[in-house]
Enzyme design. Structure first.
Site, PDB file in Angstrom:
ATOM      1  N   SER A 147      35.679  12.802  40.127  1.00 60.03           N
ATOM      2  CA  SER A 147      36.309  13.978  39.537  1.00 60.03           C
ATOM      3  C   SER A 147      36.943  14.828  40.640  1.00 60.03           C
ATOM      4  O   SER A 147      37.852  14.352  41.327  1.00 60.03           O
ATOM      5  CB  SER A 147      35.285  14.738  38.689  1.00 60.03           C
ATOM      6  OG  SER A 147      35.937  15.654  37.855  1.00 60.03           O
ATOM      7  N   ASP A 225      35.599  10.222  28.016  1.00 59.19           N
ATOM      8  CA  ASP A 225      35.479  11.354  28.954  1.00 59.19           C
ATOM      9  C   ASP A 225      36.168  12.570  28.341  1.00 59.19           C
ATOM     10  O   ASP A 225      37.390  12.558  28.114  1.00 59.19           O
ATOM     11  CB  ASP A 225      36.158  10.928  30.268  1.00 59.19           C
ATOM     12  CG  ASP A 225      36.062  11.958  31.379  1.00 59.19           C
ATOM     13  OD1 ASP A 225      35.973  13.155  31.069  1.00 59.19           O
ATOM     14  OD2 ASP A 225      36.125  11.543  32.545  1.00 59.19           O
ATOM     15  N   HIS A 258      32.056  11.392  31.281  1.00 58.93           N
ATOM     16  CA  HIS A 258      32.393  11.845  32.644  1.00 58.93           C
ATOM     17  C   HIS A 258      31.179  11.876  33.577  1.00 58.93           C
ATOM     18  O   HIS A 258      31.316  12.184  34.752  1.00 58.93           O
ATOM     19  CB  HIS A 258      32.991  13.262  32.550  1.00 58.93           C
ATOM     20  CG  HIS A 258      33.777  13.704  33.754  1.00 58.93           C
ATOM     21  ND1 HIS A 258      34.948  13.095  34.146  1.00 58.93           N
ATOM     22  CD2 HIS A 258      33.558  14.694  34.662  1.00 58.93           C
ATOM     23  CE1 HIS A 258      35.425  13.694  35.232  1.00 58.93           C
ATOM     24  NE2 HIS A 258      34.593  14.667  35.570  1.00 58.93           N
TER      25      HIS A 258
HETATM   26  N1  LIG Z   1      29.272  22.811  33.710  1.00 60.77           N
HETATM   27  C1  LIG Z   1      30.355  22.041  33.199  1.00 60.77           C
HETATM   28  C2  LIG Z   1      30.229  20.605  33.559  1.00 60.77           C
HETATM   29  C3  LIG Z   1      30.346  20.350  35.030  1.00 60.77           C
HETATM   30  C4  LIG Z   1      30.498  18.877  35.304  1.00 60.77           C
HETATM   31  O1  LIG Z   1      30.636  18.089  34.410  1.00 60.77           O
HETATM   32  N2  LIG Z   1      30.506  18.534  36.581  1.00 60.77           N
HETATM   33  C5  LIG Z   1      30.680  17.151  36.908  1.00 60.77           C
HETATM   34  C6  LIG Z   1      31.860  17.012  37.803  1.00 60.77           C
HETATM   35  S1  LIG Z   1      33.314  17.575  36.951  1.00 60.77           S
HETATM   36  C7  LIG Z   1      34.571  17.468  38.094  1.00 60.77           C
HETATM   37  O2  LIG Z   1      34.517  17.611  39.236  1.00 60.77           O
HETATM   38  C8  LIG Z   1      29.422  16.625  37.566  1.00 60.77           C
HETATM   39  O3  LIG Z   1      29.441  15.681  38.340  1.00 60.77           O
HETATM   40  N3  LIG Z   1      28.282  17.229  37.222  1.00 60.77           N
HETATM   41  C9  LIG Z   1      27.007  16.886  37.786  1.00 60.77           C
HETATM   42  C10 LIG Z   1      26.152  16.071  36.884  1.00 60.77           C
HETATM   43  O4  LIG Z   1      24.989  15.878  37.244  1.00 60.77           O
HETATM   44  O5  LIG Z   1      26.649  15.572  35.856  1.00 60.77           O
HETATM   45  C11 LIG Z   1      30.481  22.198  31.702  1.00 60.77           C
HETATM   46  O6  LIG Z   1      29.897  23.114  31.226  1.00 60.77           O
HETATM   47  O7  LIG Z   1      31.211  21.411  31.080  1.00 60.77           O
END
Ligand SMILES: N[C@@H](CCC(=O)N[C@@H](CSC=O)C(=O)NCC(=O)O)C(=O)O
Length: 280
Positions: A147, A225, A258
């Site tokens: 991402s 996603d 995602h």
């Molecule tokens: N808080 C957000 C969601 C944040 C999210 O999905 N972060 C992803 C990376 S997105 C792009 O860089 C991630 O890797 N999160 C860590 C995990 O453990 O999944 C929301 O509210 O949608």
């Protein structure tokens, strides 16, 4: 100097967490490293993983399941944090997609942010540091990410093919100039002049690429996603690769979202891809 924070036996090797004083950032930074069994203390290929929004140096090592495959391949994994911590810029923790946990792997130029938010320079500093302090072979370093980190991996490799000889990504923000996440970050860190944004847009950089990565680029993208349509634009990057004659394997997977269940499903393929490129 590296300060070892913790060390854990893992798949015959060792999982470590470090802190160090970063010159690029001007603050202490943390990162994690997996070093496979290395009885001869040989120089091994290194693979940087850049994580996404809201992540830190632990996320990938805890969630992706990469160590088993890095141990088999004899690769050292390095995972930095995603932003400075403790910069104390006003408003830096107000939203999850800008500021803390969202450094976007760029060097900010706007006042307030430009002092510490210098993640592009930091990744280069960390590369030099792990080559100097750990058994990483500086001639065999690759990079991948997810991402925001996929955007970081693609842009760093495209701009520095001598430093990062192999590149792949999971669900990268592949055309951030078009993406609400990218527009917010670039406006906040770089200002309104969109020409200055182009140096951090993988699709723009790809369209201008002179020398393709001969081993190709691997990207995995889930079709379930929720961020795909609004934020990611893999099709724009794919078209840029076509126009630059850059071999690209863009795999679109029905149902996958995602998150790290998606990443852990395909992590073995990415580790093998880099191991092949870095040991050829
Ligand atoms: N808080 C957000 C969601 C944040 C999210 O999905 N972060 C992803 C990376 S997105 C792009 O860089 C991630 O890797 N999160 C860590 C995990 O453990 O999944 C929301 O509210 O949608």
């Amino acid at each position: 100097m590296l300060e070892l924070l913790s060390e854990h036996a893992c798949f015959g090797g060792v999982q470590r967490f470090y802190r160090h004083d970063s010159q690029a950032i001007g603050l202490p930074m943390r990162f994690s490293v997996f070093i496979p069994a290395n009885p001869d203390n040989a120089r091994l290929p290194g693979l940087f993983y850049l994580a996404g929004l809201t992540c830190n140096e632990e996320t990938f090592m805890i969630k992706a399941g990469a160590q088993r495959f890095a141990a088999e391949a004899g690769l050292i994994l390095v995972a930095p944090d995603t932003s400075p911590r403790g910069a104390n810029v006003e408003g830096e923790a107000d939203s999850w997609d800008f500021g803390v946990g969202a450094g976007f792997y760029l060097d900010a130029t706007k006042p307030d942010w430009s002092k510490h938010y210098r993640m592009q320079s930091y990744i280069h500093e960390l590369r030099e540091l792990v080559i100097a302090e750990l058994p990483v072979d500086g001639a065999r370093v690759g990079i991948f990410g997810h991402s925001m980190g996929g955007h970081g991996a693609l842009t760093l490799a495209l701009k520095n093919p001598q430093a990062f000889k192999s590149v792949s990504a999971f669900a990268p923000i592949a055309a951030p100039i078009k993406s609400p996440w990218g527009k917010k970050a670039f406006t906040g860190y770089l200002g309104d002049n969109q020409e200055t944004w182009e140096q951090y847009d993988a699709s723009v950089l790809m369209a201008r690429l002179q020398t393709p990565f001969p081993a190709g680029i691997l990207i995995d993208q889930g079709l379930g996603d929720k961020f795909l349509d609004e934020q990611l634009y893999p099709d724009v990057f794919e078209a840029a690769c076509r126009s630059a004659a850059q071999p690209l394997e863009l795999r679109r997977h029905a149902l996958y979202d995602h998150g790290y269940y998606f990443i852990s499903t395909f992590i073995e393929d990415h580790i093998r891809f880099h191991a092949k490129n870095l040991t050829a």
